[in-house]
Design a protein around this motif. Structure first.
Motif, short mmCIF file in Angstrom:
data_model
loop_
_atom_site.label_atom_id
_atom_site.label_comp_id
_atom_site.label_asym_id
_atom_site.label_seq_id
_atom_site.Cartn_x
_atom_site.Cartn_y
_atom_site.Cartn_z
N ASP A 60 27.68 37.47 27.03
CA ASP A 60 27.91 36.03 27.21
C ASP A 60 27.68 35.35 25.85
O ASP A 60 26.87 34.43 25.73
N PHE A 148 29.19 32.21 37.05
CA PHE A 148 30.45 32.70 36.48
C PHE A 148 31.37 33.26 37.55
O PHE A 148 32.38 33.90 37.25
N GLN A 175 22.93 39.65 32.53
CA GLN A 175 21.89 38.64 32.26
C GLN A 175 20.90 38.55 33.43
O GLN A 175 20.84 37.53 34.12
N HIS A 326 29.74 23.83 23.40
CA HIS A 326 30.47 25.09 23.51
C HIS A 326 30.77 25.49 24.96
O HIS A 326 31.30 26.56 25.19
N ARG A 415 35.52 29.08 28.80
CA ARG A 415 35.15 28.16 27.72
C ARG A 415 35.64 28.59 26.35
O ARG A 415 35.24 28.02 25.34
#
Ligand code: GLC
Length: 535
Positions: A60, A148, A175, A326, A415
Motif C-alpha cells: 500500500d 479497500f 496490513q 494522496h 488513488r
C-alpha cells in the motif's frame, strides 16, 4: 522561529515516491527531496510532511511498514535521511514524518512470529487473530469490510498446514491490524517516535488516527454507518480509548526541546468528536477533511468554516485547511465539474459522463488557494497542486497499483490518478506511473518562466501570507455579502473575498489589493475568483 509554529504553518506534503527522482529509476527518493529543497524554500512553505519512507514491501505504497528504525532501500539510506533533515532545517523547513499505528506490514517480524507460533500463543496476541465462524471456522469472524474492498479478515494456514485462524486487516491483507490492548504495541510505537525525534524530526502525521482500538467482542457492524447523523457506536472507528494513547504521545513530544508536534489523519464526521483529538493534552492539529470534501459552493463552505472554527475554539487548537492529498482526486479536477451537494472526492465519485471544464477547475483552484491560505490556522499543500496538476483520470488499467483496484474486483480505479510523479522539466519516460504527454505543460521549468502560472500564484500567496500580519492563527470575522460570495476580515485589516457566482462583485472599501486569483474587472471581482485586500 516560535515554538508554536504549527499554529500558522503552511505544510507541504511530499509523497516521496512521486516527488523527485534522484537516481533515475523512475521512483522518487530521498536524494530527490534533497535536490529540491531550494525549490521548496522558494515556494515559501514552513514544513514538509513526508509519506512513509521506511522498509516496506509497498503493498500500500509504504503504509505497510516493516520497521520504523530504517529507510526503504529504494528510497535511500539512513545517512541520506539524516542529511536531508539537517539540510531542510538549514533551509528553514521543518520535517514531519508519517507514523502508521493501526497496522504493520505482514512482513513485520512480530507478525511473522505470530504466524509461526500458532493459535493461542502470546505472539498472536500482538495482532487480532480469531477463530472463524461457521461449523469448521470457514467463515470470517464478523462482517467487517476492508476499506479497500472485500472482507477485513484473512484466514491463515497454520504451521501444521491446515486452514486455521483469521486475522483482522481494516486495509489490505498485507496490513494486519495491531492489538492496542497489548503493552508491546505501545512500547514499539513510543520507541519509533523517540527514534526520529532524537534525529531532529519535528513531528509526525498519524495515519488512521481514528482507529487503533476495536470494540470489545468485535461485534458485527450490521447497518451502523459512519456518518454525522449516526448515534450508535461504531465498532472500529473513533473509539474513546485512542485518546489515552495520544496523551502519552504528547508527553513524549513535549519532553523534547523544541517540543515536537502531531497532526492526526482522523476521518471523524462530527466536528465535536474530531475536536477531542486536539484537546490541550493530546494532538496539536488534525486534518480538516470536511473542508477538503466540501463542494465549491459558498453556503456549504461557510458552514464548514463556521463549524471548524467553533469546535477548535472550544479546545484552543488552531484549525487546519486542506484541499488535496494522496488519497483523493486532485481538486482542480473535482472543481472542473458541476458541484454536487454530497462529497465527491475520489476518482470513482467523479462522474465521467458529466461535462468537464478544465479551465473552470483551474480558476476555482486558484481562488481556493486564496480562500484556504487566508483562513485562520495552518494549511496543507499536496505536491503538484502548486502547479495546478489535474487528476490523471485515464491511467491504463495495467499500470494501476492501488490495492483498491484489485480488491474492488477492478471497479474502483483507486488513488493512483493523484499519485503520478511531479513533472520537473517535462515528462519522464521512466516514471513509476506514466505521466501523460500533457503533463509537460505543468512542468516546474515551464511554470517558472510564466509569471501568470499557478506556481507563481502559490509563491506570491505564501510570501504575502508570511510577510503580512493578520494571516495564520488569530481573529476571524465574516463581512456581509451576497449569498454566493464569502468575505471575511482577518486581524490587522486583511480581507479575503471569494466570488462563487457568475456576476461581477464589488469589493469592500480597501487601501490596496494584495493579490488576486484572476485580474479584477473595472475594480470588481469576477466569478470563481478571490482577492486579498488590505484595509
Ligand atoms: C491512510 C493513508 C492511505 C493508506 C491508509 C492505510 O488513509 O493516507 O494512503 O492507504 O491510511 O494505511
Amino acid at each position: 522561529m516560535s515554538n508554536e509554529w504549527w499554529r500558522h504553518a503552511v505544510i507541504y506534503q511530499v509523497y516521496i515516491r512521486s516527488f523527485a527522482d534522484g537516481d533515475g529509476d523512475g521512483l522518487g527518493d530521498i536524494e530527490g527531496i534533497r535536490s529540491r529543497l531550494p525549490y521548496l524554500a522558494e515556494l515559501g512553505i514552513d514544513a514538509i510532511w513526508i509519506n512513509p519512507w521506511y522498509p516496506s514491501p509497498q503493498a500500500d505504497a509504504g503504509y505497510d511498514v516493516i520497521t520504523y528504525t530504517d529507510i526503504e532501500p529504494r528510497f535511500g539510506s539512513m545517512a541520506e535521511a539524516e542529511a536531508m533533515i539537517t539540510e531542510a532545517h538549514a533551509a528553514g523547513i521543518r520535517v514531519l514524518l508519517d507514523i502508521v499505528p493501526n497496522h504493520s506490514s505482514h512482513l513485520h517480524p512480530w507478525f511473522q512470529a505470530a504466524l509461526a507460533a500458532g493459535p493461542g500463543s502470546p505472539e498472536r496476541d500482538r495482532f487480532i487473530f480469531r477463530d472463524g465462524a461457521g461449523e469448521r471456522g470457514e467463515l470470517p469472524p464478523n462482517d467487517w469490510p476492508s476499506c479497500f474492498g472485500g472482507s477485513a479478515w484473512t484466514r491463515v494456514t497454520e504451521p501444521d498446514g491446515v486452514p486455521g485462524q483469521w486475522y483482522l486487516h481494516l486495509f489490505a491483507p498485507e496490513q494486519p491490524d495491531r492489538n492496542w490492548h497489548h503493552p508491546d504495541t505501545h512500547a514499539d510505537y513510543e520507541a519509533a517516535l523517540r527514534f526520529w525525534f532524537d534525529r531532529g524530526v519535528d513531528g509526525f502525521r498519524i495515519d488512521v488516527a481514528h482507529s487503533l482500538f476495536k470494540a470489545d467482542g468485535l461485534p458485527d457492524l450490521g447497518d451502523v454507518v459512519y456518518e454525522a447523523h449516526e448515534t450508535r457506536p461504531h465498532p472500529f472507528w473513533d473509539p474513546d480509548d485512542v485518546h489515552e494513547v495520544y496523551r502519552s504521545w504528547r508527553r513524549i513530544a513535549d519532553s523534547y526541546d523544541p517540543p515536537r508536534v502531531f497532526v492526526a489523519e482522523a476521518w471523524v464526521p462530527q466536528p465535536a468528536r474530531l475536536a477531542r483529538y486536539v484537546r490541550a493534552d493530546e494532538l496539536h492539529t488534525t486534518f480538516n477533511f470536511d473542508f477538503l470534501r466540501s463542494p465549491w459552493a459558498a453556503p456549504h463552505l461557510r458552514g464548514v468554516i463556521d463549524a471548524t472554527i467553533a469546535e477548535h475554539a472550544l479546545v484552543g487548537a488552531p484549525p487546519t485547511w486542506v484541499l488535496s492529498n494522496h488519497d483523493v482526486a486532485r481538486h482542480v479536477s473535482r472543481f472542473a465539474r458541476v458541484q454536487q451537494t454530497h462529497a465527491q472526492h475520489q476518482l470513482k465519485d467523479l462522474d465521467a459522463e458529466v461535462e468537464v471544464d478544465p479551465d473552470l477547475g483551474y480558476r476555482r483552484a486558484r481562488a481556493a488557494l486564496l480562500l484556504m491560505a487566508a483562513l485562520p490556522g495552518s494549511c496543507y499543500v499536496y505536491q503538484g497542486e502548486e502547479l495546478g496538476l489535474p487528476e490523471v483520470e485515464d491511467l491504463p488499467p495495467e499500470v494501476l497499483q492501488d490495492p483498491s483496484w484489485a480488491r474492488s474486483g477492478f471497479t474502483d480505479p483507486g488513488r493512483d490518478g493523484c499519485r503520478v510523479p511531479v513533472p520537473w522539466t517535462g515528462v519522464d519516460a521512466k516514471a513509476w506511473l506514466p505521466q501523460p504527454e500533457w503533463f509537460a505543460q505543468f512542468a516546474v521549468e515551464v511554470e517558472e518562466r510564466d509569471r501568470s502560472s499557478m506556481l507563481w500564484l502559490y509563491r506570491d500567496a505564501l510570501r504575502i501570507r508570511r510577510d503580512t500580519t493578520g494571516f495564520g492563527d488569530g481573529p476571524f470575522e465574516w463581512l456581509p455579502t451576497d449569498s454566493d460570495v464569502l468575505a471575511f476580515r482577518r486581524g490587522a485589516g486583511v480581507i479575503c473575498v471569494v466570488n462563487f457566482g457568475a456576476r461581477l462583485q464589488p469589493l469592500p472599501p480597501h487601501r490596496a489589493v494584495l493579490l488576486a486569483s484572476s485580474p479584477l474587472v473595472d475594480g470588481r471581482l469576477a466569478g470563481d475568483a478571490a482577492v486579498w485586500l488590505s484595509e
